[in-house]
Design a protein around this motif. Structure first.
Motif, PDB file in Angstrom:
ATOM      1  N   GLU A  95      -1.896   4.251   3.276  1.00  0.00           N
ATOM      2  CA  GLU A  95      -2.352   3.052   3.877  1.00  0.00           C
ATOM      3  C   GLU A  95      -1.763   1.512   3.949  1.00  0.00           C
ATOM      4  OE1 GLU A  95      -6.301   1.559   6.872  1.00  0.00           O
ATOM      5  OE2 GLU A  95      -6.025   2.451   4.858  1.00  0.00           O
ATOM      6  N   GLN A  96      -1.712   1.446   2.681  1.00  0.00           N
ATOM      7  CA  GLN A  96      -1.634   0.215   2.453  1.00  0.00           C
ATOM      8  C   GLN A  96      -0.056  -0.070   2.533  1.00  0.00           C
ATOM      9  OE1 GLN A  96      -2.577  -2.044  -1.934  1.00  0.00           O
ATOM     10  NE2 GLN A  96      -3.942  -0.103  -1.855  1.00  0.00           N
ATOM     11  N   LEU A  97       0.548   0.631   1.889  1.00  0.00           N
ATOM     12  CA  LEU A  97       2.447   1.016   2.678  1.00  0.00           C
ATOM     13  C   LEU A  97       2.553   0.722   4.268  1.00  0.00           C
ATOM     14  CD1 LEU A  97       3.496   2.723  -0.160  1.00  0.00           C
ATOM     15  CD2 LEU A  97       3.507   0.606  -0.198  1.00  0.00           C
ATOM     16  N   SER A  98       2.108   1.344   4.956  1.00  0.00           N
ATOM     17  CA  SER A  98       2.080   1.963   6.326  1.00  0.00           C
ATOM     18  C   SER A  98       2.145   0.481   6.738  1.00  0.00           C
ATOM     19  CB  SER A  98       1.040   2.789   6.600  1.00  0.00           C
ATOM     20  OG  SER A  98      -0.507   1.701   7.131  1.00  0.00           O
ATOM     21  N   HIS A  99       1.413  -0.576   6.076  1.00  0.00           N
ATOM     22  CA  HIS A  99       1.428  -1.976   6.862  1.00  0.00           C
ATOM     23  C   HIS A  99       2.295  -3.554   6.637  1.00  0.00           C
ATOM     24  CE1 HIS A  99      -3.089  -1.143   7.674  1.00  0.00           C
ATOM     25  NE2 HIS A  99      -3.189  -2.028   7.994  1.00  0.00           N
ATOM     26  N   VAL A 100       3.078  -2.622   5.341  1.00  0.00           N
ATOM     27  CA  VAL A 100       4.053  -3.242   5.547  1.00  0.00           C
ATOM     28  C   VAL A 100       5.151  -3.585   6.523  1.00  0.00           C
ATOM     29  CG1 VAL A 100       6.705  -4.039   3.671  1.00  0.00           C
ATOM     30  CG2 VAL A 100       4.220  -2.658   2.959  1.00  0.00           C
ATOM     31  N   VAL A 101       5.746  -4.714   6.860  1.00  0.00           N
ATOM     32  CA  VAL A 101       7.005  -4.646   8.370  1.00  0.00           C
ATOM     33  C   VAL A 101       8.289  -4.916   7.751  1.00  0.00           C
ATOM     34  CG1 VAL A 101       7.053  -5.772  10.200  1.00  0.00           C
ATOM     35  CG2 VAL A 101       4.582  -5.151  10.155  1.00  0.00           C
ATOM     36  N   LEU A 102       8.607  -5.614   6.337  1.00  0.00           N
ATOM     37  CA  LEU A 102       9.862  -5.844   6.311  1.00  0.00           C
ATOM     38  C   LEU A 102       9.164  -6.877   4.908  1.00  0.00           C
ATOM     39  CD1 LEU A 102      10.247  -9.660   8.548  1.00  0.00           C
ATOM     40  CD2 LEU A 102      11.449  -7.139   8.647  1.00  0.00           C
ATOM     41  N   THR A 133       7.121  -2.278  -6.646  1.00  0.00           N
ATOM     42  CA  THR A 133       6.423  -2.153  -5.329  1.00  0.00           C
ATOM     43  C   THR A 133       5.503  -0.930  -5.960  1.00  0.00           C
ATOM     44  OG1 THR A 133       8.264  -2.736  -3.547  1.00  0.00           O
ATOM     45  CG2 THR A 133       6.410  -1.164  -3.103  1.00  0.00           C
ATOM     46  N   LYS A 134       6.484   0.273  -6.517  1.00  0.00           N
ATOM     47  CA  LYS A 134       5.563   1.328  -6.627  1.00  0.00           C
ATOM     48  C   LYS A 134       4.270   0.941  -7.952  1.00  0.00           C
ATOM     49  CE  LYS A 134       9.896   4.217  -6.994  1.00  0.00           C
ATOM     50  NZ  LYS A 134      10.704   5.233  -7.657  1.00  0.00           N
ATOM     51  N   ARG A 135       4.893   0.194  -8.800  1.00  0.00           N
ATOM     52  CA  ARG A 135       3.383  -0.427 -10.261  1.00  0.00           C
ATOM     53  C   ARG A 135       1.965  -1.020  -8.910  1.00  0.00           C
ATOM     54  NH1 ARG A 135       4.533  -4.493 -14.415  1.00  0.00           N
ATOM     55  NH2 ARG A 135       6.627  -2.952 -15.423  1.00  0.00           N
ATOM     56  N   TYR A 136       2.264  -2.195  -8.294  1.00  0.00           N
ATOM     57  CA  TYR A 136       1.732  -2.899  -7.067  1.00  0.00           C
ATOM     58  C   TYR A 136       0.908  -1.749  -6.773  1.00  0.00           C
ATOM     59  CZ  TYR A 136      -0.040  -7.016  -4.436  1.00  0.00           C
ATOM     60  OH  TYR A 136      -0.294  -7.594  -3.888  1.00  0.00           O
ATOM     61  N   PHE A 137       1.065  -1.301  -5.632  1.00  0.00           N
ATOM     62  CA  PHE A 137       0.899  -0.575  -5.081  1.00  0.00           C
ATOM     63  C   PHE A 137       0.191   0.913  -5.480  1.00  0.00           C
ATOM     64  CE2 PHE A 137       3.406  -2.889  -1.910  1.00  0.00           C
ATOM     65  CZ  PHE A 137       2.585  -3.021  -0.558  1.00  0.00           C
ATOM     66  N   SER A 138      -0.022   1.911  -6.238  1.00  0.00           N
ATOM     67  CA  SER A 138       0.142   2.761  -6.685  1.00  0.00           C
ATOM     68  C   SER A 138      -1.460   2.446  -7.752  1.00  0.00           C
ATOM     69  CB  SER A 138       1.270   3.222  -8.455  1.00  0.00           C
ATOM     70  OG  SER A 138       1.306   2.693  -8.921  1.00  0.00           O
ATOM     71  N   ASN A 139      -1.466   0.713  -8.805  1.00  0.00           N
ATOM     72  CA  ASN A 139      -2.577   0.214  -9.372  1.00  0.00           C
ATOM     73  C   ASN A 139      -3.523  -0.648  -8.436  1.00  0.00           C
ATOM     74  OD1 ASN A 139      -1.052   1.703 -11.336  1.00  0.00           O
ATOM     75  ND2 ASN A 139      -0.010  -0.524 -12.156  1.00  0.00           N
ATOM     76  N   GLY A 140      -3.377  -0.200  -7.280  1.00  0.00           N
ATOM     77  CA  GLY A 140      -4.174  -1.287  -6.286  1.00  0.00           C
ATOM     78  C   GLY A 140      -3.804  -2.357  -6.253  1.00  0.00           C
ATOM     79  N   TYR A 141      -2.850  -3.198  -7.220  1.00  0.00           N
ATOM     80  CA  TYR A 141      -2.966  -4.270  -6.705  1.00  0.00           C
ATOM     81  C   TYR A 141      -3.366  -5.401  -5.954  1.00  0.00           C
ATOM     82  CZ  TYR A 141      -0.757  -4.057 -11.995  1.00  0.00           C
ATOM     83  OH  TYR A 141      -0.871  -3.623 -13.305  1.00  0.00           O
ATOM     84  N   LEU A 142      -3.179  -4.715  -4.992  1.00  0.00           N
ATOM     85  CA  LEU A 142      -3.404  -6.060  -3.499  1.00  0.00           C
ATOM     86  C   LEU A 142      -5.241  -6.246  -3.811  1.00  0.00           C
ATOM     87  CD1 LEU A 142      -1.541  -5.029  -0.443  1.00  0.00           C
ATOM     88  CD2 LEU A 142      -4.259  -5.619  -0.267  1.00  0.00           C
ATOM     89  N   SER A 143      -6.025  -5.574  -4.011  1.00  0.00           N
ATOM     90  CA  SER A 143      -7.346  -5.553  -4.046  1.00  0.00           C
ATOM     91  C   SER A 143      -7.740  -7.035  -4.538  1.00  0.00           C
ATOM     92  CB  SER A 143      -8.133  -4.730  -3.695  1.00  0.00           C
ATOM     93  OG  SER A 143      -7.953  -3.873  -4.941  1.00  0.00           O
ATOM     94  N   ARG A 144      -6.601  -7.031  -5.989  1.00  0.00           N
ATOM     95  CA  ARG A 144      -6.854  -7.978  -6.857  1.00  0.00           C
ATOM     96  C   ARG A 144      -6.203  -9.362  -6.998  1.00  0.00           C
ATOM     97  NH1 ARG A 144     -10.047  -4.877 -10.265  1.00  0.00           N
ATOM     98  NH2 ARG A 144     -10.734  -6.857 -10.993  1.00  0.00           N
ATOM     99  N   ASP A 145      -5.103  -9.019  -6.343  1.00  0.00           N
ATOM    100  CA  ASP A 145      -4.139 -10.167  -6.022  1.00  0.00           C
ATOM    101  C   ASP A 145      -4.855 -11.451  -4.977  1.00  0.00           C
ATOM    102  OD1 ASP A 145      -2.257 -11.957  -5.733  1.00  0.00           O
ATOM    103  OD2 ASP A 145      -0.658 -10.178  -4.833  1.00  0.00           O
ATOM    104  N   PRO A 146      -4.240 -12.912  -5.973  1.00  0.00           N
ATOM    105  CA  PRO A 146      -5.177 -13.849  -5.212  1.00  0.00           C
ATOM    106  C   PRO A 146      -4.417 -14.730  -4.458  1.00  0.00           C
ATOM    107  CG  PRO A 146      -4.091 -14.603  -7.118  1.00  0.00           C
ATOM    108  CD  PRO A 146      -4.420 -12.568  -7.562  1.00  0.00           C
TER     109      PRO A 146
END
Length: 233
Positions: free
Chosen positions: A44-51, A59-72
């Protein structure tokens, strides 16, 4: 730049145009997308990427490790923060050790410095648009144009992905168009009022009405959408 982007038939082409433009500021990468709900799945996170013109391994590390919810930086986007440099994040919000780790790891992929702008989709979902590189030096005098181009690009890309040209039926009055045209030149509400010989309160009311009709939260985003839809030129 705007005319070229309007003619693009793919998001890849939009990315290429943007990279050529932001390269003058030292940016080598960009990423834009609506921010999904907290703890959304990786898919779902990746589906929101537009550009996306972002290092693949990061990208692989960021989304597979769930960084988005902790990224300041994402936290600031959700708060509809004003455009910010990544170097200022610690001054704008409290950064936990894990958040600091995320930003430090990005440097492994030559994303040492970045600039992020926040706006919203037509459904009022927060959007983050970042440009980054080893050394970022955007000209302060070109900041407004940069924000406008980024918002415009997101609108064009979203229309391509959705296969529709959103809000074709939006109507702006002649006075609203006048106010928005001057806003596109970077004039303040006070300056616009003087140019049109109206009160500042009236100019501000027109801008608020425009934002409401275009269903956006900022004047820069309103200008970008009005340009994309041919409401102003």
């Amino acid at each position: 730049m705007v005319d070229e982007m309007r003619q693009c038939s793919s998001t890849e082409r939009i990315c290429n145009l943007l990279l050529a433009y932001v390269g003058r500021f030292g940016a080598t990468n960009l990423l834009a997308g609506a921010i999904p709900p907290p703890y959304a799945s990786q898919r779902e996170q990746l589906s929101h990427v537009v550009l996306a013109a972002w290092p693949e391994e990061w990208t692989k590390r960021y989304f597979s490790n769930g960084y988005l919810s902790r990224d300041p930086t994402i936290r600031l986007v959700r708060q509809a923060s004003a455009p910010f440099h990544w170097s200022d994040v610690s001054d704008l919000c409290k950064v936990c050790p894990f958040g600091r780790r995320i930003m430090d790891e990005a440097k492994e992929f030559r994303l040492d410095e970045g600039l992020t702008i926040a706006f919203s989709t037509i459904e009022r979902h927060p959007v983050g648009f970042s440009i980054a590189g080893e050394k970022l030096n955007p000209d302060p005098l070109e900041r407004l144009a940069l924000q406008l181009i980024m918002a415009y690009a997101f609108g064009c890309a979203s229309a391509l992905i959705g296969g529709v040209n959103h809000r074709k039926s939006v109507h702006l009055s002649p006075r609203q168009r006048d106010v928005l045209r001057w806003a596109s030149e970077g004039l303040t509400v006070h300056d616009i009022a003087e140019r049109l010989n109206i009160s500042s309160n009236t100019a501000d009311t027109h801008l608020r009405a425009v934002r409401e009709r275009l269903r956006v939260s900022s004047t820069i985003h309103a200008v970008a959408e009005a340009l994309r839809l041919g409401l102003i030129s």
